[in-house]
Structure formats: structure tokens, C-alpha cells
Design an enzyme around this catalytic site. Structure first.
Site, PDB file in Angstrom:
ATOM      1  N   GLY A 172      43.830  18.434  49.399  1.00 21.27           N
ATOM      2  CA  GLY A 172      44.145  19.441  48.386  1.00 21.27           C
ATOM      3  C   GLY A 172      44.221  20.838  48.994  1.00 21.27           C
ATOM      4  N   ASP A 180      42.218  23.557  48.686  1.00 23.01           N
ATOM      5  CA  ASP A 180      40.989  24.077  49.282  1.00 23.01           C
ATOM      6  C   ASP A 180      40.570  23.247  50.487  1.00 23.01           C
ATOM      7  N   ASP A 200      37.474   6.415  48.069  1.00 21.40           N
ATOM      8  CA  ASP A 200      37.843   6.977  46.771  1.00 21.40           C
ATOM      9  C   ASP A 200      36.562   7.388  46.043  1.00 21.40           C
ATOM     10  N   MET A 201      36.654   8.476  45.300  1.00 24.05           N
ATOM     11  CA  MET A 201      35.475   8.992  44.590  1.00 24.05           C
ATOM     12  C   MET A 201      34.939   8.019  43.545  1.00 24.05           C
ATOM     13  N   ALA A 218      36.955  16.940  45.886  1.00 20.22           N
ATOM     14  CA  ALA A 218      37.850  15.984  45.220  1.00 20.22           C
ATOM     15  C   ALA A 218      37.695  16.081  43.709  1.00 20.22           C
ATOM     16  N   ALA A 219      38.812  16.043  43.027  1.00 19.23           N
ATOM     17  CA  ALA A 219      38.794  16.055  41.557  1.00 19.23           C
ATOM     18  C   ALA A 219      40.194  15.775  41.025  1.00 19.23           C
ATOM     19  N   THR A 274      33.378  25.351  38.566  1.00 23.59           N
ATOM     20  CA  THR A 274      34.555  26.121  38.174  1.00 23.59           C
ATOM     21  C   THR A 274      34.312  27.068  37.001  1.00 23.59           C
ATOM     22  N   GLU A 325      36.277  27.302  34.700  1.00 24.21           N
ATOM     23  CA  GLU A 325      36.752  26.590  33.512  1.00 24.21           C
ATOM     24  C   GLU A 325      35.566  26.147  32.642  1.00 24.21           C
ATOM     25  N   TYR A 334      38.625  18.339  31.419  1.00 28.16           N
ATOM     26  CA  TYR A 334      38.326  18.733  32.799  1.00 28.16           C
ATOM     27  C   TYR A 334      37.079  19.618  32.846  1.00 28.16           C
ATOM     28  N   LYS A 374      33.584  18.770  34.692  1.00 24.92           N
ATOM     29  CA  LYS A 374      33.028  19.649  35.737  1.00 24.92           C
ATOM     30  C   LYS A 374      31.614  20.105  35.376  1.00 24.92           C
TER      31      LYS A 374
HETATM   32  P1  NAP Z   1      43.674  20.036  44.406  1.00 28.57           P
HETATM   33  O1  NAP Z   1      44.663  20.744  45.266  1.00 28.57           O
HETATM   34  O2  NAP Z   1      44.130  19.432  43.112  1.00 28.57           O
HETATM   35  O3  NAP Z   1      43.001  18.882  45.304  1.00 28.57           O
HETATM   36  C1  NAP Z   1      42.273  17.831  44.736  1.00 28.57           C
HETATM   37  C2  NAP Z   1      41.876  16.854  45.828  1.00 28.57           C
HETATM   38  O4  NAP Z   1      41.114  15.789  45.239  1.00 28.57           O
HETATM   39  C3  NAP Z   1      43.078  16.183  46.542  1.00 28.57           C
HETATM   40  O5  NAP Z   1      42.768  16.077  47.905  1.00 28.57           O
HETATM   41  C4  NAP Z   1      43.097  14.801  45.899  1.00 28.57           C
HETATM   42  O6  NAP Z   1      43.654  13.810  46.725  1.00 28.57           O
HETATM   43  C5  NAP Z   1      41.610  14.556  45.746  1.00 28.57           C
HETATM   44  N1  NAP Z   1      41.315  13.452  44.825  1.00 28.57           N
HETATM   45  C6  NAP Z   1      41.723  13.341  43.541  1.00 28.57           C
HETATM   46  N2  NAP Z   1      41.267  12.169  43.028  1.00 28.57           N
HETATM   47  C7  NAP Z   1      40.565  11.542  44.014  1.00 28.57           C
HETATM   48  C8  NAP Z   1      39.866  10.321  44.097  1.00 28.57           C
HETATM   49  N3  NAP Z   1      39.793   9.484  43.059  1.00 28.57           N
HETATM   50  N4  NAP Z   1      39.262  10.003  45.261  1.00 28.57           N
HETATM   51  C9  NAP Z   1      39.350  10.836  46.340  1.00 28.57           C
HETATM   52  N5  NAP Z   1      40.004  12.010  46.322  1.00 28.57           N
HETATM   53  C10 NAP Z   1      40.602  12.366  45.164  1.00 28.57           C
HETATM   54  O7  NAP Z   1      42.452  20.991  44.051  1.00 28.57           O
HETATM   55  P2  NAP Z   1      42.024  22.395  44.729  1.00 28.57           P
HETATM   56  O8  NAP Z   1      42.732  23.496  44.041  1.00 28.57           O
HETATM   57  O9  NAP Z   1      42.065  22.262  46.210  1.00 28.57           O
HETATM   58  O10 NAP Z   1      40.510  22.490  44.239  1.00 28.57           O
HETATM   59  C11 NAP Z   1      39.446  21.900  45.005  1.00 28.57           C
HETATM   60  C12 NAP Z   1      38.263  21.641  44.091  1.00 28.57           C
HETATM   61  O11 NAP Z   1      37.824  22.875  43.524  1.00 28.57           O
HETATM   62  C13 NAP Z   1      38.555  20.742  42.900  1.00 28.57           C
HETATM   63  O12 NAP Z   1      37.394  20.000  42.637  1.00 28.57           O
HETATM   64  C14 NAP Z   1      38.821  21.709  41.766  1.00 28.57           C
HETATM   65  O13 NAP Z   1      38.538  21.099  40.527  1.00 28.57           O
HETATM   66  C15 NAP Z   1      37.846  22.810  42.110  1.00 28.57           C
HETATM   67  N6  NAP Z   1      38.216  24.163  41.674  1.00 28.57           N
HETATM   68  C16 NAP Z   1      39.434  24.665  41.975  1.00 28.57           C
HETATM   69  C17 NAP Z   1      39.739  25.958  41.606  1.00 28.57           C
HETATM   70  C18 NAP Z   1      41.083  26.569  41.931  1.00 28.57           C
HETATM   71  O14 NAP Z   1      41.426  27.579  41.312  1.00 28.57           O
HETATM   72  N7  NAP Z   1      41.823  26.022  42.883  1.00 28.57           N
HETATM   73  C19 NAP Z   1      38.787  26.752  40.938  1.00 28.57           C
HETATM   74  C20 NAP Z   1      37.543  26.202  40.676  1.00 28.57           C
HETATM   75  C21 NAP Z   1      37.251  24.909  41.068  1.00 28.57           C
HETATM   76  P3  NAP Z   1      45.256  13.466  46.704  1.00 28.57           P
HETATM   77  O15 NAP Z   1      45.906  14.554  47.493  1.00 28.57           O
HETATM   78  O16 NAP Z   1      45.313  12.133  47.344  1.00 28.57           O
HETATM   79  O17 NAP Z   1      45.662  13.466  45.250  1.00 28.57           O
HETATM   80  N1  GDD Z   2      50.023  25.270  34.699  1.00 26.80           N
HETATM   81  C1  GDD Z   2      50.628  26.068  33.815  1.00 26.80           C
HETATM   82  N2  GDD Z   2      51.977  25.902  33.582  1.00 26.80           N
HETATM   83  N3  GDD Z   2      49.914  27.024  33.193  1.00 26.80           N
HETATM   84  C2  GDD Z   2      50.559  27.842  32.329  1.00 26.80           C
HETATM   85  C3  GDD Z   2      51.920  27.710  32.054  1.00 26.80           C
HETATM   86  C4  GDD Z   2      52.675  26.697  32.710  1.00 26.80           C
HETATM   87  O1  GDD Z   2      53.868  26.519  32.502  1.00 26.80           O
HETATM   88  N4  GDD Z   2      52.266  28.689  31.170  1.00 26.80           N
HETATM   89  C5  GDD Z   2      51.154  29.382  30.894  1.00 26.80           C
HETATM   90  N5  GDD Z   2      50.114  28.857  31.586  1.00 26.80           N
HETATM   91  C6  GDD Z   2      48.728  29.317  31.497  1.00 26.80           C
HETATM   92  C7  GDD Z   2      47.746  28.205  31.146  1.00 26.80           C
HETATM   93  O2  GDD Z   2      47.789  27.917  29.741  1.00 26.80           O
HETATM   94  C8  GDD Z   2      46.439  28.842  31.601  1.00 26.80           C
HETATM   95  O3  GDD Z   2      45.940  29.693  30.601  1.00 26.80           O
HETATM   96  C9  GDD Z   2      46.873  29.691  32.805  1.00 26.80           C
HETATM   97  O4  GDD Z   2      48.301  29.770  32.765  1.00 26.80           O
HETATM   98  C10 GDD Z   2      46.448  29.132  34.155  1.00 26.80           C
HETATM   99  O5  GDD Z   2      46.839  27.772  34.222  1.00 26.80           O
HETATM  100  P1  GDD Z   2      46.709  26.938  35.601  1.00 26.80           P
HETATM  101  O6  GDD Z   2      47.371  27.667  36.697  1.00 26.80           O
HETATM  102  O7  GDD Z   2      47.161  25.553  35.302  1.00 26.80           O
HETATM  103  O8  GDD Z   2      45.149  27.016  35.943  1.00 26.80           O
HETATM  104  P2  GDD Z   2      43.846  26.775  35.040  1.00 26.80           P
HETATM  105  O9  GDD Z   2      43.197  28.107  34.837  1.00 26.80           O
HETATM  106  O10 GDD Z   2      44.122  25.950  33.865  1.00 26.80           O
HETATM  107  O11 GDD Z   2      42.945  25.883  36.012  1.00 26.80           O
HETATM  108  C11 GDD Z   2      42.808  26.209  37.401  1.00 26.80           C
HETATM  109  O12 GDD Z   2      41.723  27.069  37.577  1.00 26.80           O
HETATM  110  C12 GDD Z   2      40.430  26.507  37.240  1.00 26.80           C
HETATM  111  C13 GDD Z   2      39.397  27.626  37.470  1.00 26.80           C
HETATM  112  O13 GDD Z   2      39.333  28.471  36.369  1.00 26.80           O
HETATM  113  C14 GDD Z   2      42.631  24.893  38.156  1.00 26.80           C
HETATM  114  O14 GDD Z   2      42.698  25.150  39.538  1.00 26.80           O
HETATM  115  C15 GDD Z   2      41.289  24.245  37.846  1.00 26.80           C
HETATM  116  O15 GDD Z   2      41.102  23.114  38.702  1.00 26.80           O
HETATM  117  C16 GDD Z   2      40.203  25.295  38.115  1.00 26.80           C
HETATM  118  O16 GDD Z   2      38.928  24.737  37.863  1.00 26.80           O
END
Ligand code: NAP
Ligand code: GDD
Length: 323
Positions: A12, A14, A59-60, A82-83, A126, A128, A150, A154
Site C-alpha cells: 500500500g 504507507d 493474509d490478515m 494492512a486494511a 485513524t 476516521e 471502516y 478501526k
Molecule cells: P492502502 O494503500 O489501501 O494499503 C492497504 C494495504 O493493506 C495493501 O498493501 C493491501 O494489500 C493490504 N491488505 C488489504 N487486505 C489485506 C489482507 N486481507 N491481508 C493482507 N494484506 C491486506 O492504505 P494506506 O493508505 O497505505 O494506509 C495504510 C494503513 O493506514 C491502513 O491500515 C489505513 O487504514 C491506515 N490509515 C491510512 C490513512 C491515510 O490517509 N492513508 C490515514 C489513517 C490511517 P494489496 O495491495 O494486496 O491489496
Molecule cells: N474518494 C472520494 N471520491 N471521496 C470524495 C469524492 C470522490 O469522488 N467526492 C468527495 N469526496 C469526499 C469524501 O466524501 C470524503 O469526505 C473526502 O472526500 C475524502 O475522501 P477519501 O479521499 O476517500 O478519504 P477518507 O477521508 O474517506 O478516508 C481516508 O482517510 C482516512 C483518515 O481520515 C482513507 O485513507 C482512510 O483509510 C483513512 O483512515
């Protein structure tokens, strides 16, 4: 002796940035690789770390595979990234989201407890979880109110991490990370959807951009900055939970404006509102206070939203031009 790290979710966004950081710090990096029918290694290639790590099948949702991975990797530090991480999908796959994003954490904690409970553990919590915000600015003491399957999953992962810390004297930390993005952000998330569309429209390959609620506000940072905070949490003298954020919030609308203006375009000429992208329940606004991380970890974000969006647009312009 080099330290050993195990990263779940290594394919993923991160996972790729954390791999690069730990490799550059001299770690031996192991990654949990879930079986997929398509290539999931593009981010590790993009950051030039694929040939520097060892990937182990698992796998998780399969605790036996996690025990095997723990035996093989013998990690000093485990980062659980992973998520099923896409909020929108969590309403349409709520059970899978619970199995991976909630119970998957317990599977991994059990595998650690039964093989090497001295390993330090990081859980990707998160913002969220704050959902329907109970305070204008959220920190480690703000009450939770998740708004999606979700977010609920979390929250379970967050509390089971605290529970293992308190029950088994394990070094378990949770990072409450606010949204963070990068050029390798998944295309389904709004920032990357926007930067990719802006690049395509500029190249004449797309005509419009369909979005949902563009009045939602997020505290967006750069993934490259945020993975450093994960590492710092596991180097700290005691296991604690930390909010990681920039302390600035912006609407999706303004984020679009930044992306399109960078390419000399007006987002209003291209964005079409489509109800399909609205969510059954929305998180209207998030704004984090990272003061604890600054004080105890000496962590601060280095990249502001404009720099981040420009970096993403630049990368998408290159990608689109090569298609
Ligand atoms: P991401 O790009 O969606 O990556 C998710 C990872 O989880 C991928 O490597 C995916 O593998 C793996 N995965 C999913 N299901 C699995 C399973 N059953 N077994 C093993 N691996 C599995 O997420 P990210 O943005 O890097 O975020 C990393 C973590 O931080 C996540 O837990 C997310 O919820 C959390 N988080 C993210 C944000 C953000 O803004 N990015 C903020 C707060 C928390 P595949 O590639 O094979 O699908
Ligand atoms: N994805 C998406 N697509 N979001 C949209 C769209 C669209 O077309 N239009 C508006 N949005 C709005 C969503 O409704 C949300 O309010 C905001 O954009 C951000 O959406 P995402 O980028 O999908 O992120 P998220 O905030 O729902 O979730 C991400 O951040 C979380 C941390 O606060 C993810 O990375 C989560 O895994 C993470 O935990």
C-alpha cells in the site's frame, strides 16, 4: 546487528514509504504479501525498494500464515498497515472490512504474543474514528464517534491494541493518523482522483471530473512525513498513542482548486457533482492537533498541502504523458 522490521500492507501507499524509510535506516525489511491475481508491487517499484526487501505470503484473515511469517521474519518491530482502507467500500463490504481491518489486528497481535511478545507493535489507527467530531480540534483525548463500517472496524483495532498493551505488557502503539497522500496514493481516494483527472484533462484525455461532497474538510499531510512518525513511536521509551496531523483543514473544493490552478485551469469548468459518490454517512470535517507528537517525538510535518498537491500533479502529468 541490523534491526528487523515486518510490515503488513507493504504494497500500500504507507507500506511503500515506510519500507523506503526503514531500508535507508539500515533495517532488514520483511513484508506480508497477500495473494492477488494482479500486480500489487508497483508502489515498491516506484520508490525503488522492491529488490531490497523480502516478501512473505500471508493474509490478515489467516492467523496460521501470520504465525509462519513471524517465525520467518523474526522482527524487532511490526508495523500493521494492512486494511481494507477505502471508507466508501466499507458500506458495501462491511463484513470483509471487519474481518481484515478489525479482527485482522487481533490475529496479528496473537501471532506476535505467541511467537515473540518482545517485538514492538505499531497499529495504523485513524482520524476516521473521530467521525462525527465531538470537538472542533481532535487530539488524543477526544471522544470517538465513527461514521462508517471502516471507522468502526478501526476503533476495534485501536482498542484491542491498547488492551494487549495493558493485558500482556506488550509494547503496542497506535498512531491516530489524519489523511495523508502522495504520488502513490490509490486512485480511488479523492486527492489522487483529482490530480489524475487534472493531468488527463490537461492532456486532452478526459473531459470532466465527477465528484461527491466537495464541501467535506480534511487535514491532509504527506505520507512520506507521516511514516517517520510511525517509526518514532516505536523508538519512544514507552508505548503510547499519538495524533499525527498538520493542524490545517481544507475543503475538497479548495484542494481541487489548487490542483487545477497549478495547470492553469479552473476546476469549476470541469467538476460535475454526482450523487453516486456521496456516502451513506459523511465525516464532514477533520482537524488534528499534533502537539503531543511534537513534544514527545519531536515530529512535525514538513510538507504543506500546496506542495503535496503539486508533487502529485507532477507525478500524474508524467504518468499520463507516458500512456
Ligand atoms: P492502502 O494503500 O489501501 O494499503 C492497504 C494495504 O493493506 C495493501 O498493501 C493491501 O494489500 C493490504 N491488505 C488489504 N487486505 C489485506 C489482507 N486481507 N491481508 C493482507 N494484506 C491486506 O492504505 P494506506 O493508505 O497505505 O494506509 C495504510 C494503513 O493506514 C491502513 O491500515 C489505513 O487504514 C491506515 N490509515 C491510512 C490513512 C491515510 O490517509 N492513508 C490515514 C489513517 C490511517 P494489496 O495491495 O494486496 O491489496
Ligand atoms: N474518494 C472520494 N471520491 N471521496 C470524495 C469524492 C470522490 O469522488 N467526492 C468527495 N469526496 C469526499 C469524501 O466524501 C470524503 O469526505 C473526502 O472526500 C475524502 O475522501 P477519501 O479521499 O476517500 O478519504 P477518507 O477521508 O474517506 O478516508 C481516508 O482517510 C482516512 C483518515 O481520515 C482513507 O485513507 C482512510 O483509510 C483513512 O483512515
Amino acid at each position: 546487528m541490523a534491526k528487523r522490521a515486518l510490515i503488513t500492507g507493504i504494497t500500500g501507499q504507507d507500506g511503500a514509504y515506510l519500507t523506503k524509510l526503514l531500508y535507508e535506516k539500515g533495517y532488514e525489511v520483511y513484508g506480508l504479501l497477500a495473494r492477488r491475481s494482479t500486480d500489487t508491487l508497483w508502489r515498491l517499484r516506484f520508490l525503488d525498494v522492491l529488490d531490497k526487501i523480502e516478501l512473505i505470503d500471508g493474509d490478515m484473515t489467516d492467523v496460521s500464515s501470520l504465525v509462519r511469517v513471524m517465525h520467518k521474519a523474526k522482527p524487532d518491530e511490526v508495523y500493521n498497515l494492512a486494511a481494507q482502507s477505502f471508507v466508501y467500500t466499507s458500506w458495501y463490504q462491511p463484513i470483509l472490512t471487519g474481518q481484515v481491518t478489525a479482527l485482522g489486528v487481533t490475529n496479528l497481535l496473537e501471532a506476535i504474543r505467541q511467537t515473540n511478545k518482545e517485538a514492538r507493535f505499531y497499529q495504523a489507527s485513524t482520524s476516521e474514528m473521530f467521525g462525527l467530531i465531538q470537538e472542533t480540534v481532535q487530539d488524543e483525548n477526544t471522544s470517538f464517534y465513527p461514521r462508517s463500517p471502516y471507522g468502526v472496524a478501526k476503533l476495534y483495532g485501536h482498542w484491542i491494541t491498547i488492551n494487549y498493551r495493558e493485558s500482556f505488557d506488550m509494547f503496542c502503539c497506535s498512531g491516530l493518523l489524519f489523511n495523508h497522500e502522495s504520488p502513490v496514493r490509490g486512485i480511488e481516494f479523492v486527492t489522487r482522483k483529482v490530480t489524475d483527472a487534472a493531468a488527463r484533462i490537461k492532456h486532452g484525455k478526459q473531459k470532466e471530473l465527477r465528484l461527491g461532497n466537495i464541501d467535506a474538510k480534511r487535514d491532509w499531510g504527506f505520507a512520506g512525513d507521516y511514516v517517520e512518525a510511525m517509526w518514532l513511536m516505536l523508538q519512544h521509551d514507552k508505548p503510547e498513542d499519538f495524533v499525527i496531523a498538520t493542524g490545517t483543514t481544507t475543503t475538497v473544493r479548495d484542494m481541487c482548486r489548487i490542483a487545477f490552478e497549478y495547470l492553469d485551469m479552473n476546476y469549476e469548468d470541469y467538476v460535475v457533482i454526482d450523487k453516486k459518490f456521496y456516502r451513506p454517512a459523511e465525516v464532514d470535517e477533520l482537524l488534528g492537533n499534533p502537539a503531543k507528537a511534537k513534544k514527545l517525538l519531536n515530529w512535525e510535518p514538513k510538507t504543506d498541502l500546496q506542495q503535496l498537491i503539486h508533487m502529485m500533479v507532477d507525478a500524474d502529468m508524467v504518468r499520463v504523458s507516458k500512456e
